[in-house]
Design an enzyme around this catalytic site. Sequence first.
Site: not given
Length: 403
Positions: A110-111
Site C-alpha cells: 500500500s501507499s
Amino acid sequence: MNGHRTAPEPRCSALSAARGALLDRLEAERHIGPGWAAAVRAVPRERFLSGGVFLPEGHAARWRPVTPDGLGPEEWAELAYSDQSLVTQLDGTLTPDRATGPVEGYPTSSSTAPATVVGMLEELEVRDGDRVLEIGTGTGYSTALLCHRLGEDNVTTVEADPELARRADDALEVAGYSTWTVTDDGLLGHPSRAPYDRIIATCAVRRIPHTWLRQARPGAIVLATVGSWSYGTGLAKVVVAADGTAEGRVTGPSSFMPARAQAAAPLGGSLAARAAYADSVRRARVAPGVLRDWMPAFLAQLAAPTAQLVRAVAGGTEKRYLIDAERESFAELAPEGDGWVVRQGGPLALWDAVERAITGWRTAGEPGIDAVRLRVTREAHTYWIDAPGHLGLRWEHRHPPLP
C-alpha cells in the site's frame, strides 16, 4: 506580437491544488517541519499510484480497483492526496490495473497515509548528508521524499517483491530520482552501501535484525514497527552503540504489513486438530476480549512472539486461539457461563504467559505503549517497562544470530 499562455490541463491543475491542500493539512496538524514540507511540496504522490488503488467494497476482504483513467481529474486528485493508506496490491501479485472488477484478497502492499509517512520521517531525525537505508520500497513515495531531502545518492531502498521494485524504480525515474533501488530480502539490509546513519523500515518486523545494526554507524537511529500481528504493534526507535548493540523505546502505536519473509504462513489443517490434546484446562483469569485494545495486544505479542491469534466459530460457539506452530503449542479459549475456559497444550503455556504480562501491566497502573523500552543485542531482544513504585515488567526474546 501578442503571445498566449496555454491553460493548464485540468488533471494537472487539480493535482497541484490537492497537493497544496495536503501540505496545508499536514502543517496545520503539526505533522511536518520545513525540511519535509519542501519534499511534500515537490514530490508528486500520484506518480507513485499510476497503477491505481484498491478501495474497500462492502466488507474488508472485497476490493474495487480504481485507476487514474477511471476517475475525473478532481476525483483522482482528491483520492491521491487524501491522508489515508491506499492499497496497491493484493495477495502478493494482483495490482489494480490488472483487475477487471471487484475482487477478494488480502492487502500485501500500500501507499501509507502521508501523515504517517511524514511522522516517521520526522522521527528519524535526519541531518544533511545522512546516508539512509529504507527497508520496504513499496510504491516509492517515501523513497522520493528521502531523495528530495537528502539527495538521491544518500538513499538506498530495498524491496523484496521484484514487481513492486520495478514499478517503484520506474516511478522514481519519472519523478526525477535515480536512487539505489535494490530487490532483495530487506531483513538482510544492503551491506555493500553500508555504513548507514539512519535505517527506517516501512514494514513490520518481529524483531530488529542484528544485520541492520552491523550496517549502521555508532549513533545511528533505527526506526521500525515491531510485532507479528496486524494490530497491537509499536514503533521502535533505537540508537546504535559502538559495540553493535542498540537501545531505545517504543514511541507509540504503529501498524504496517509484515516483512515478506516474516508474513504468517497459513496454519494448515483444522484448528480442532491442532487443539485436540490439551495438557491443562482451567478458568481464564484474563478474558481474551482484552486483546482488542492496542497495549494488551502488544503485550501479548511480547509474551508469545511467534504465536498467531485466530478467531473462529466452532459448534455455534465463538472461540479464540493462540497457535504457535513453531513451538507446537496452543491455547483455546471458549466462553463458559460468565467467563472463559482456557485449554492449553504443547511445550509452552501460551495463555499463562499472556496473563502474566497483562496482570503485571494492570498492577503497574496500565502505562501506555510509549513506556516500553528495549535493548537489542546479537543474542536477544529485551523489552521492559519501568513503573513508579513497581519492580517493573520484563520480557527477553533470545534468538540465534543472523548472518
